[in-house]
Design an enzyme around this catalytic site. Structure first.
Site, PDB file in Angstrom:
ATOM      1  CG  LEU A  17      -1.944   1.459   1.450  1.00  0.00           C
ATOM      2  CD1 LEU A  17      -3.014   1.020   0.548  1.00  0.00           C
ATOM      3  CD2 LEU A  17      -2.583   1.168   2.905  1.00  0.00           C
ATOM      4  CB  SER A  83       2.841  -4.441   3.123  1.00  0.00           C
ATOM      5  OG  SER A  83       1.749  -4.362   3.891  1.00  0.00           O
ATOM      6  CD  GLN A  84      -3.159  -3.805  -1.085  1.00  0.00           C
ATOM      7  OE1 GLN A  84      -2.805  -2.380  -0.903  1.00  0.00           O
ATOM      8  NE2 GLN A  84      -4.481  -3.928  -1.632  1.00  0.00           N
ATOM      9  CG  ASP A 217      13.194   4.493  11.355  1.00  0.00           C
ATOM     10  OD1 ASP A 217      12.444   5.395  10.930  1.00  0.00           O
ATOM     11  OD2 ASP A 217      13.182   3.445  10.498  1.00  0.00           O
ATOM     12  CG  ASP A 238       4.895  -5.764  11.053  1.00  0.00           C
ATOM     13  OD1 ASP A 238       3.639  -5.086  11.081  1.00  0.00           O
ATOM     14  OD2 ASP A 238       5.048  -6.449   9.682  1.00  0.00           O
ATOM     15  CG  HIS A 260       4.545  -3.307   8.056  1.00  0.00           C
ATOM     16  ND1 HIS A 260       4.172  -4.690   7.634  1.00  0.00           N
ATOM     17  CD2 HIS A 260       4.169  -2.693   6.963  1.00  0.00           C
ATOM     18  CE1 HIS A 260       3.663  -4.558   6.527  1.00  0.00           C
ATOM     19  NE2 HIS A 260       3.647  -3.690   6.014  1.00  0.00           N
ATOM     20  CG  ASP A 262      12.969  -2.276  10.947  1.00  0.00           C
ATOM     21  OD1 ASP A 262      13.204  -1.046  10.400  1.00  0.00           O
ATOM     22  OD2 ASP A 262      12.836  -2.500  12.096  1.00  0.00           O
ATOM     23  CG  HIS A 266      12.059   2.173   3.676  1.00  0.00           C
ATOM     24  ND1 HIS A 266      11.290   2.961   3.210  1.00  0.00           N
ATOM     25  CD2 HIS A 266      12.649   1.462   2.632  1.00  0.00           C
ATOM     26  CE1 HIS A 266      11.205   2.890   1.913  1.00  0.00           C
ATOM     27  NE2 HIS A 266      12.195   1.972   1.451  1.00  0.00           N
TER      28      HIS A 266
END
Length: 293
Positions: A17, A83-84, A217, A238, A260, A262, A266
């Site tokens: 997403l 993810s998505q 972060d 996460d 999520h 990482d 990122h």
């Protein structure tokens, strides 16, 4: 450059997403494509609607798979979805298994996201707050597409949100159950219709002070806050996806010490020193190669 990860079939990375390929100097899969290429893999990155349903994004992915197969002469591709993107990849594999060698879910909400459930409850269908939020997030998805320099694709934030809720994913899973575990927290079938299924994900562990560079972060701090909204998988998520909700096919590991974002390296690689997300992708490509994929 080596050939340790020169898989038989090309690797196609599938964003989630509000994802993108590249915006200026920023990559969604930060440093991952480059690391895979240095290890000998042929790698592509999908360009999909930043916000839309799993099926709409899946149809877009099928078009790009066909294009890659024509371009490379390969018979199939290895899909790795974050993810998505995992649900998008699952759709493509279910509809066209002859074109997909493997599907790997990275932090994929394969049983839905409790956070998406909370957001869905916060917006009453048809009411002004839902309409405003939908308009803003749809516009944001369009903006991402524009500044990434990719062709304009349809955006629909509400369909994206509904596609990520537990209810929405349950309906999706009834139609496309390949690789899903039969028991909560278990593993699914390793191979279905000739397609191999894998998954890995992380959870937020310990206190903020134990975060090493992640302490700096802001996105990790946001994930840590969002993690508190979970109930079923409280302290086992996460920030966006629960640990057991992520399980699909052969579960490599679902409790890496990563949030999520990482798992796509990122922000700027500010990840814990105990886990290197880029290495996970390279090792997985080596795994796919060993499997003959």
């Amino acid at each position: 450059m080596t050939d340790t990860a020169n898989t038989q079939y090309p690797i196609l990375l599938v964003h989630g997403l509000f994802g993108f390929d590249r915006i200026g100097p920023f990559n969604y899969f930060n440093g991952i494509k480059e690391a895979l290429q240095r290890a000998g893999a042929s790698v592509f990155i999908a360009s999909l609607s930043a916000a839309h349903s799993n099926e709409t994004r899946g149809e877009q992915l099928l078009v790009q798979i066909a294009r890659i197969l024509q371009q490379t002469g390969a018979r199939r591709v290895n899909l790795i979805g974050h993810s998505q993107g995992a649900l998008t990849a699952r759709y493509a594999a279910a509809v066209a298994p002859e074109s997909v060698a493997s599907v790997t879910s990275v932090s994929g909400p394969n049983h839905g996201s409790e956070l998406a459930d909370r957001l869905r409850l916060a917006f009453i269908p048809g009411k002004l707050p839902e309409k405003v939020a939908a308009s803003l997030t749809t516009a944001f998805g369009t903006l991402i597409t524009i500044i990434s320099g990719k062709p304009q694709l349809p955006q629909h934030a509400l369909q994206a949100l509904n596609a990520l809720t537990s209810e929405g994913v349950a309906a999706f899973n009834l139609k496309y159950p390949q690789g899903l575990p039969n028991t909560w927290g278990g593993m699914g079938a390793a191979k279905v219709n000739g397609v191999f299924y894998y998954s890995w994900s992380g959870i937020i562990k310990g206190s903020l002070l134990s975060e090493s560079m992640n302490l700096l972060d802001p996105m990790h701090n946001a994930c840590r806050l969002l993690a508190t909204f979970f109930t079923t998988e409280y302290k086992e998520n996460d920030g966006l996806v629960g640990r057991f909700s992520s399980h699909l096919g052969t579960v490599i590991q679902s409790d890496y010490p990563m949030d999520h974002l990482d798992t796509i390296n990122h922000l700027a690689g500010l990840t814990r020193h105990k886990a290197n997300p880029v290495e996970l992708y390279v090792k997985h490509a080596q795994r796919l190669k060993k499997q003959g994929l």
